[in-house]
Design an enzyme around this catalytic site. Structure first.
Site, PDB file in Angstrom:
ATOM      1  N   ASP A   1      -9.223   0.050 -10.051  1.00 12.65           N
ATOM      2  CA  ASP A   1      -9.966  -0.545  -8.933  1.00 12.65           C
ATOM      3  C   ASP A   1     -11.175   0.345  -8.620  1.00 12.65           C
ATOM      4  OD1 ASP A   1     -10.936  -1.739  -6.677  1.00 12.65           O
ATOM      5  OD2 ASP A   1      -9.146  -1.533  -5.451  1.00 12.65           O
TER       6      ASP A   1
ATOM      7  N   LYS B   1       0.838  -1.199   0.000  1.00 11.65           N
ATOM      8  CA  LYS B   1       0.000   0.000   0.000  1.00 11.65           C
ATOM      9  C   LYS B   1       0.878   1.257   0.000  1.00 11.65           C
ATOM     10  CE  LYS B   1      -4.223  -1.681   0.274  1.00 11.65           C
ATOM     11  NZ  LYS B   1      -5.271  -1.416  -0.728  1.00 11.65           N
TER      12      LYS B   1
ATOM     13  N   LYS C   1     -14.443  -6.519  -7.637  1.00 13.09           N
ATOM     14  CA  LYS C   1     -14.790  -6.819  -6.244  1.00 13.09           C
ATOM     15  C   LYS C   1     -16.305  -6.986  -6.174  1.00 13.09           C
ATOM     16  CE  LYS C   1     -11.040  -4.199  -4.097  1.00 13.09           C
ATOM     17  NZ  LYS C   1     -10.694  -2.851  -3.630  1.00 13.09           N
TER      18      LYS C   1
ATOM     19  N   ASP D   1      -0.594  -0.570  -4.554  1.00 16.58           N
ATOM     20  CA  ASP D   1      -1.941  -0.008  -4.598  1.00 16.58           C
ATOM     21  C   ASP D   1      -1.898   1.376  -3.966  1.00 16.58           C
ATOM     22  OD1 ASP D   1      -4.598   0.581  -4.607  1.00 16.58           O
ATOM     23  OD2 ASP D   1      -5.255  -1.209  -3.525  1.00 16.58           O
TER      24      ASP D   1
ATOM     25  N   GLU E   1      -2.257  -0.489  -8.749  1.00 15.73           N
ATOM     26  CA  GLU E   1      -3.709  -0.347  -8.645  1.00 15.73           C
ATOM     27  C   GLU E   1      -4.074   1.102  -8.359  1.00 15.73           C
ATOM     28  OE1 GLU E   1      -6.292  -2.694  -5.831  1.00 15.73           O
ATOM     29  OE2 GLU E   1      -4.787  -4.212  -6.292  1.00 15.73           O
TER      30      GLU E   1
HETATM   31  C1  LIG Z   1      -8.015  -6.180   1.665  1.00 14.06           C
HETATM   32  C2  LIG Z   1      -7.532  -6.060   0.242  1.00 14.06           C
HETATM   33  N1  LIG Z   1      -6.275  -6.711   0.074  1.00 14.06           N
HETATM   34  C3  LIG Z   1      -7.376  -4.627  -0.148  1.00 14.06           C
HETATM   35  O1  LIG Z   1      -6.299  -4.102  -0.059  1.00 14.06           O
HETATM   36  N2  LIG Z   1      -8.459  -3.984  -0.546  1.00 14.06           N
HETATM   37  C4  LIG Z   1      -8.399  -2.560  -0.753  1.00 14.06           C
HETATM   38  C5  LIG Z   1      -9.553  -1.886  -0.093  1.00 14.06           C
HETATM   39  C6  LIG Z   1      -9.778  -2.426   1.279  1.00 14.06           C
HETATM   40  C7  LIG Z   1     -10.591  -1.636   2.247  1.00 14.06           C
HETATM   41  O2  LIG Z   1     -10.279  -0.466   2.489  1.00 14.06           O
HETATM   42  O3  LIG Z   1     -11.485  -2.273   2.826  1.00 14.06           O
HETATM   43  C8  LIG Z   1      -8.139  -2.205  -2.172  1.00 14.06           C
HETATM   44  O4  LIG Z   1      -7.818  -3.047  -3.020  1.00 14.06           O
HETATM   45  O5  LIG Z   1      -8.188  -1.032  -2.494  1.00 14.06           O
HETATM   46 MG   LIG Z   2      -7.215  -1.456  -4.566  1.00 12.61          MG
END
Ligand SMILES: C[C@H](N)C(=O)N[C@H](CCC(=O)O)C(=O)O
Ligand SMILES: [Mg+2]
Length: 363
Positions: A243, A162, A267, A190, A218
């Site tokens: 995303d 992240k 998703k 991401d 992402e």
């Molecule tokens: C949990 C998953 N690996 C992830 O990172 N999802 C996020 C959003 C998750 C959230 O804030 O609940 C994404 O891909 O942006």
């Molecule tokens: Mg994402």
């Protein structure tokens, strides 16, 4: 098999450590659980996390959508006419994709039970095992490097890093992680909408030039900034994945048609469930664009549904279904089987749930 009631409950599952992105920091998974009852005694389970900063959904809105709009329209409908039920669900109210996903998941659970078959086999049955990445929360470069080492020790071969908080620091974060994990581990990033388009290009090019070997990025820019997304996609070599810019099949079609991104993250909570996700998969197949199956912070009910979809569809080549492994405990008996990065499906009917512990059911 006729629907007799739709019940709702609350589920709270603590995380192993805080989950931090450019959009939010949370300490637990907070869910609404949907339970659809039928006249044959079969039960279908679904789940919706209220991810307000991404989907706009709140716990109260999820409950209200079912109680005020969906329940009365679905009660009495027969699973034999699945198409009618799904169309009724779609038309019952606009938006509210997480609520619709939870109900859709419970319906697919029942649909599979009606045919005494696992859902992934009814949808295509391409494989019964997948490998997920694990998310490394945004933090100091040192902490992210330490978390990455821990993940690699557990056998994860792909890490989702992240970023998106501060572009210069983001570069240092990636450098710190790459230095400690070496080059046998795949790194995807991401930014959760955290960069401006030019800033994204500058940062990603710096990563390319430094040989950081980023598999994909992402959502580098704001969800609504499709021009900015295309600008980044056109300027950098690292593949760009949409995303937050893609919720509905219509959004996906626009991104595919304009080539504003190289890939799409599907998703269930963004698109409204399996039946809508299947439309995105079909369009991605036409455009020959690979997809990721992703998740919000979700427990194992809705993630199991996503695993079934991913196992059914070849066009889903990237897996980010780490919700349950980020949790300190798993309240769900049955469903997908998680062994760190390896996720497999048993051949039980529907989505295969036996029981969900700790749900506080609404009367
Ligand atoms: C949990 C998953 N690996 C992830 O990172 N999802 C996020 C959003 C998750 C959230 O804030 O609940 C994404 O891909 O942006
Ligand atoms: Mg994402």
């Amino acid at each position: 098999m006729k629907i007799t009631d739709i019940r709702l409950g609350y589920l709270s599952v603590p995380l192993k450590q805080p989950f931090k992105t450019a959009l939010r920091t949370v300490n637990s998974v907070e869910d609404v659980i949907v339970k659809i009852e039928t006249d044959t005694g079969h039960i279908g389970y679904g789940e919706a996390p209220p991810t307000g900063v991404i989907t706009g959904d709140t716990t109260g809105a999820i409950i209200g959508a079912v109680e005020e709009h969906i329940r009365k329209r679905l009660i009495g409908l027969d699973l034999e006419n699945f198409e009618e039920i799904l169309l009724t669900l779609d038309k019952s109210l606009v938006h509210n994709t997480s609520t619709k996903a939870a109900v859709d998941i419970a319906l697919y659970d029942l649909y599979g039970q009606m045919f005494n078959a696992p859902v992934y086999k009814l949808l295509g049955g391409y494989r019964k095992e997948i490998i997920t990445d694990i998310t490394i929360s945004v933090d100091t470069p040192e902490k992210m490097a330490a978390d990455s080492i821990d993940a690699v020790k557990l056998g994860y071969t792909t890490l989702k890093i992240k970023v998106g908080v501060d572009a210069e620091q983001d570069f240092r974060r990636m450098k710190a992680v790459r230095e400690v994990v070496g080059y046998d581990v795949q790194l995807r990033i991401d930014a959760n909408q955290g960069w401006k388009p030019k800033e994204a290009v500058r940062t990603l090019k710096a990563m390319e030039d430094s040989g950081l070997q980023v598999e994909l990025v992402e959502q580098p820019v704001q969800a609504q900034d499709i021009e900015g997304l295309k600008f980044v996609t056109d300027q950098v070599s690292i593949p760009v994945m949409a995303d937050e810019s893609v919720f509905s099949p219509k959004d996906a079609l626009m991104i595919l048609h304009t080539r504003a991104a190289d890939m799409i993250n599907i998703k269930l909570m963004k698109c409204g469930g399996i039946h809508q996700a299947l439309k995105i998969c079909a369009m991605a197949e036409i455009y020959d664009v690979e997809c990721m199956i992703g998740c919000m912070l979700e427990a194992k009910v809705s993630i199991t549904a996503a695993v079934h979809l991913a196992c059914a569809k070849k066009i889903i080549t990237k897996i980010d279904l780490d919700g349950p492994v980020l949790c300190r405990e798993d309240p769900v008996q049955g469903g997908a089987i998680f062994e760190h990065s390896r996720i497999s499906l048993p051949d039980t009917a529907g989505l295969g749930f036996e029981h969900i512990n700790g749900v506080v059911w609404k009367s």
